[in-house]
Design an enzyme around this catalytic site. Structure first.
Site, PDB file in Angstrom:
ATOM      1  CG  HIS A  56      47.042 -83.981 -17.838  1.00  0.00           C
ATOM      2  ND1 HIS A  56      45.779 -84.166 -17.670  1.00  0.00           N
ATOM      3  CD2 HIS A  56      47.555 -84.326 -16.850  1.00  0.00           C
ATOM      4  CE1 HIS A  56      45.354 -84.874 -16.888  1.00  0.00           C
ATOM      5  NE2 HIS A  56      46.658 -85.109 -16.131  1.00  0.00           N
ATOM      6  CG  HIS A  83      42.665 -89.227  -9.984  1.00  0.00           C
ATOM      7  ND1 HIS A  83      43.277 -88.031 -10.777  1.00  0.00           N
ATOM      8  CD2 HIS A  83      42.436 -89.288  -9.055  1.00  0.00           C
ATOM      9  CE1 HIS A  83      43.817 -87.525  -9.723  1.00  0.00           C
ATOM     10  NE2 HIS A  83      43.218 -88.066  -8.496  1.00  0.00           N
ATOM     11  CG  HIS A 121      48.176 -90.011 -11.003  1.00  0.00           C
ATOM     12  ND1 HIS A 121      47.378 -90.315 -10.095  1.00  0.00           N
ATOM     13  CD2 HIS A 121      47.707 -89.160 -11.842  1.00  0.00           C
ATOM     14  CE1 HIS A 121      46.349 -89.947 -10.259  1.00  0.00           C
ATOM     15  NE2 HIS A 121      46.250 -89.045 -11.411  1.00  0.00           N
ATOM     16  CE  LYS A 178      42.696 -90.919 -14.947  1.00  0.00           C
ATOM     17  NZ  LYS A 178      43.330 -89.353 -14.999  1.00  0.00           N
ATOM     18  CG  HIS A 185      48.907 -89.891 -16.454  1.00  0.00           C
ATOM     19  ND1 HIS A 185      48.005 -90.167 -15.597  1.00  0.00           N
ATOM     20  CD2 HIS A 185      48.291 -88.497 -16.351  1.00  0.00           C
ATOM     21  CE1 HIS A 185      47.136 -89.669 -14.829  1.00  0.00           C
ATOM     22  NE2 HIS A 185      47.641 -88.434 -15.598  1.00  0.00           N
ATOM     23  CG  ASP A 221      49.449 -86.451 -13.655  1.00  0.00           C
ATOM     24  OD1 ASP A 221      48.706 -85.948 -14.540  1.00  0.00           O
ATOM     25  OD2 ASP A 221      49.342 -86.246 -12.257  1.00  0.00           O
TER      26      ASP A 221
END
Ligand code: NCD
Ligand code: ZN
Length: 339
Positions: free
Chosen positions: A16, A135, A169, A96, A14, A241
């Site tokens: 970004h 999420h 997460h 996602k 995960h 994350d």
């Protein structure tokens, strides 16, 4: 001689990476220590087409400057036709789903998450074997958002028993408990949620660099997460994350959510597993579980760490960007042996 640990094929499930100058800055920091990473699609605008996905992957590969690094791409959930998913399935590892407005760049997410509304897309994903990453937060009271999402995870897991659902997460005991109840539920856990509670974020002076969504929770939640990670439970994987935001957007009135951990994640995880005498389970958490859950074969990479103090830089920067990592300026107990 310093104690050492060797990790094989570490994966961050995960991540970004952003785009443009931020991508240039952060991608190499992940690519040098990880064999692969599951890349989040919450760009502005989000990644929703095959063309955007392929072009973004190319930009990531170029920015990574490392041949032994595989970006595993995701699409931003919206209602997709089966024909489209068939066309794109070889390019993605999952899709996602963000509840609308729940976190950074999720404004165009889903406003009503129920099996009925989402059935056509979820059924197609299930048929094609495309995992759904979620999420999982409602828009209730901030400390209860994940807990309140549990019934939604349950009904999706029941209604689509062949669909692999990854609770992203996770931060609560309730989410840990749910893992054991449904065969098709899995989870990622970040570094920060294994280490901090809300006390570290807001118990004293406010710490913007520890502020993320979902917010860090209670001691009993952190304990439950620790137990499931340290014990090599095959249903949990490491997903940092790591979410870089420019320094001025964190240290400002209206702090952006996201903790930047990519350059220190493996060192800090090693320190944590060492402290709990569980180093023999670290490779399951950072690699083997994900290999099985996602059935992937990333490029091989061996990362050696040694028990030697490392001072975390105050920031990472290039000509345009400045990002502050977790533990900036502090000393952590493990270092990467030169790559
Ligand atoms: C993430 C981001 O900045 O993109 N922020 C965060 O606080 N974790 C989005 C997300 O994963 O929620
Ligand atoms: Zn994220």
């Amino acid at each position: 001689m310093a104690k050492t640990v060797t990790l094989n094929t570490p994966l961050d499930m995960h991540l970004h990476l952003r785009d443009a100058s931020m991508l240039e800055l952060v991608a190499p920091l992940t690519a040098q220590t990880f064999s692969g990473a599951l890349v989040m699609p919450n760009l502005v605008p989000p990644v929703t087409t095959r063309e955007d996905l392929i072009a973004y992957k190319q930009r990531i590969i170029k920015a990574s400057k490392n041949d032994a690094f595989e970006p595993y791409m995701t699409l931003f959930f919206q209602q997709y036709s089966k024909a489209f998913l068939e066309e794109v399935q070889d390019e993605i590892i999952g899709i996602k789903l963000y509840p609308a407005g729940i976190t950074t760049n999720s404004e165009t997410g889903v406003s009503s998450i129920d099996s009925q509304t989402l059935r056509p897309t979820l059924e197609a994903m299930s048929d094609l074997g495309i995992p759904l990453c979620i999420h999982g937060e409602t828009n209730g009271f901030v400390m209860d958002r994940e807990k309140e999402f549990m019934p939604i995870y349950e009904s999706l897991a029941k209604d689509f028993p062949k669909l692999k659902i990854i609770m992203e997460h996770i931060t609560t005991k309730e989410a840990v408990d749910l893992l054991a109840k449904y065969e098709n539920l899995y989870a990622t856990i970040t570094v920060q949620h294994l280490l901090i509670t809300l006390d570290d974020v807001a118990g004293g002076m406010l710490k913007p660099h520890l502020f993320c969504k979902p917010i860090a929770k209670r001691y009993e939640d952190r304990e439950a997460l620790l137990q499931v990670a340290l014990s090599a439970n095959p249903k949990v994987m490491f997903g940092s994350d790591s979410a870089p935001h420019p320094k001025h957007k964190k240290e400002s009135c209206g702090c952006a959510a996201g903790v930047f951990t990519a350059p220190i994640a493996l060192q800090v995880l090693t320190e944590l597993f060492d402290k709990h005498d569980c180093l023999e389970n670290l490779n399951a958490f950072v690699s083997e579980n994900a290999l099985k859950i996602y059935d992937i074969t990333p490029p091989k990479k061996e990362i050696v760490l040694e028990k030697k103090a490392f001072q975390v830089p105050e920031n990472y920067s290039n000509d345009t960007e400045v990002v502050v990592p977790m533990y900036a300026g502090e000393t952590i107990a493990w270092s990467l042996v030169s790559l």
